[in-house]
Design an enzyme around this catalytic site. Structure first.
Site, short mmCIF file in Angstrom:
data_model
loop_
_atom_site.label_atom_id
_atom_site.label_comp_id
_atom_site.label_asym_id
_atom_site.label_seq_id
_atom_site.Cartn_x
_atom_site.Cartn_y
_atom_site.Cartn_z
N ASN A 1 -12.93 -0.28 -4.57
CA ASN A 1 -12.72 -0.62 -5.98
C ASN A 1 -13.97 -1.35 -6.50
O ASN A 1 -14.27 -2.45 -6.04
CB ASN A 1 -11.48 -1.51 -6.11
CG ASN A 1 -11.26 -2.04 -7.51
OD1 ASN A 1 -11.89 -1.62 -8.47
ND2 ASN A 1 -10.35 -2.99 -7.61
N CYS B 1 -6.81 -5.03 -7.35
CA CYS B 1 -6.47 -4.61 -5.99
C CYS B 1 -5.96 -5.77 -5.15
O CYS B 1 -5.32 -5.56 -4.12
CB CYS B 1 -7.65 -3.91 -5.33
SG CYS B 1 -9.18 -4.85 -5.32
N HIS B 2 -6.19 -7.01 -5.61
CA HIS B 2 -5.66 -8.17 -4.89
C HIS B 2 -4.14 -8.21 -4.92
O HIS B 2 -3.52 -8.89 -4.12
CB HIS B 2 -6.24 -9.48 -5.45
CG HIS B 2 -5.93 -9.72 -6.89
ND1 HIS B 2 -6.69 -9.18 -7.91
CD2 HIS B 2 -4.95 -10.44 -7.48
CE1 HIS B 2 -6.18 -9.57 -9.06
NE2 HIS B 2 -5.13 -10.33 -8.83
N TYR C 1 0.84 -1.20 0.00
CA TYR C 1 0.00 0.00 0.00
C TYR C 1 0.88 1.25 0.00
O TYR C 1 0.59 2.22 -0.70
CB TYR C 1 -0.93 0.00 1.22
CG TYR C 1 -1.95 -1.11 1.18
CD1 TYR C 1 -3.15 -0.95 0.50
CD2 TYR C 1 -1.71 -2.32 1.81
CE1 TYR C 1 -4.08 -1.98 0.46
CE2 TYR C 1 -2.63 -3.35 1.78
CZ TYR C 1 -3.81 -3.17 1.10
OH TYR C 1 -4.74 -4.19 1.05
N GLU D 1 -2.12 -16.32 -10.20
CA GLU D 1 -1.20 -15.51 -10.99
C GLU D 1 0.25 -15.93 -10.80
O GLU D 1 1.09 -15.66 -11.66
CB GLU D 1 -1.38 -14.03 -10.65
CG GLU D 1 -2.72 -13.50 -11.11
CD GLU D 1 -2.88 -12.02 -10.86
OE1 GLU D 1 -1.91 -11.34 -10.46
OE2 GLU D 1 -4.00 -11.52 -11.12
#
Length: 162
Positions: free
Chosen positions: A120, A128-129, A97, A155
């Protein structure tokens, strides 16, 4: 956000609620948290625009690294700035962040960045993950920390997270 069309997509995370007008405006995880859509919204069951279903299927199959959808997220100028920067975090990578706050020129705004992530309207598509705590910990996520972990592991090509 009145008068949207919407649909439910099947995913490994359960049903996803997606809503659009001329562009995608809203994605939500439905498991355990869904309220009835507004009465002026229309459910669409076939011929979804923008290849929505195909892009989500390809993403969850590990074949799509970046969504190519028209987007229209509704938020403040600051929120939209954060969401725009989120889209620059590469697939399979994370940032904190604090780092995201520095990237938008607001180095002391890590909490505000966290709040923008919370609001979001396009999770998964606006990733945002991919934002984690400063010590590498998985912090809150709209779909739950387990969903965040699932997306990050997807991912990372199935590699477990620490």
């Amino acid at each position: 956000m009145s008068g949207c069309d919407f649909a439910f997509l099947t995913s490994p995370l359960g049903k996803l609620f997606v809503a659009w007008k001329e562009a995608l405006e809203f994605v939500r995880f439905t498991e355990g948290r869904w309220a009835t859509p507004p009465q002026d919204w229309r459910q669409v069951d076939s011929q979804l625009p923008f290849d929505l279903e195909g892009q989500f299927q390809a993403y969850f199959a590990g074949e799509l690294r970046e969504f190519n959808l028209p987007l229209s997220p509704q938020g403040t100028v600051f929120q939209r700035r954060v969401w725009s920067e989120l889209r620059k975090i590469p697939y399979g990578q994370t940032c904190s962040y604090g780092e995201l706050a520095r990237r938008i020129g607001k180095p002391g705004a890590a909490r505000a960045v966290g709040s923008a992530n919370h609001y979001n309207p396009l999770p998964v598509v606006v990733p945002c993950h991919r934002v984690i705590g400063s010590r590498g910990q998985l912090t809150g996520y709209a779909g739950g920390v387990q969903v965040k972990r699932f997306l990050l592991e997807l991912e990372a090509e199935g590699q477990p997270l620490p």
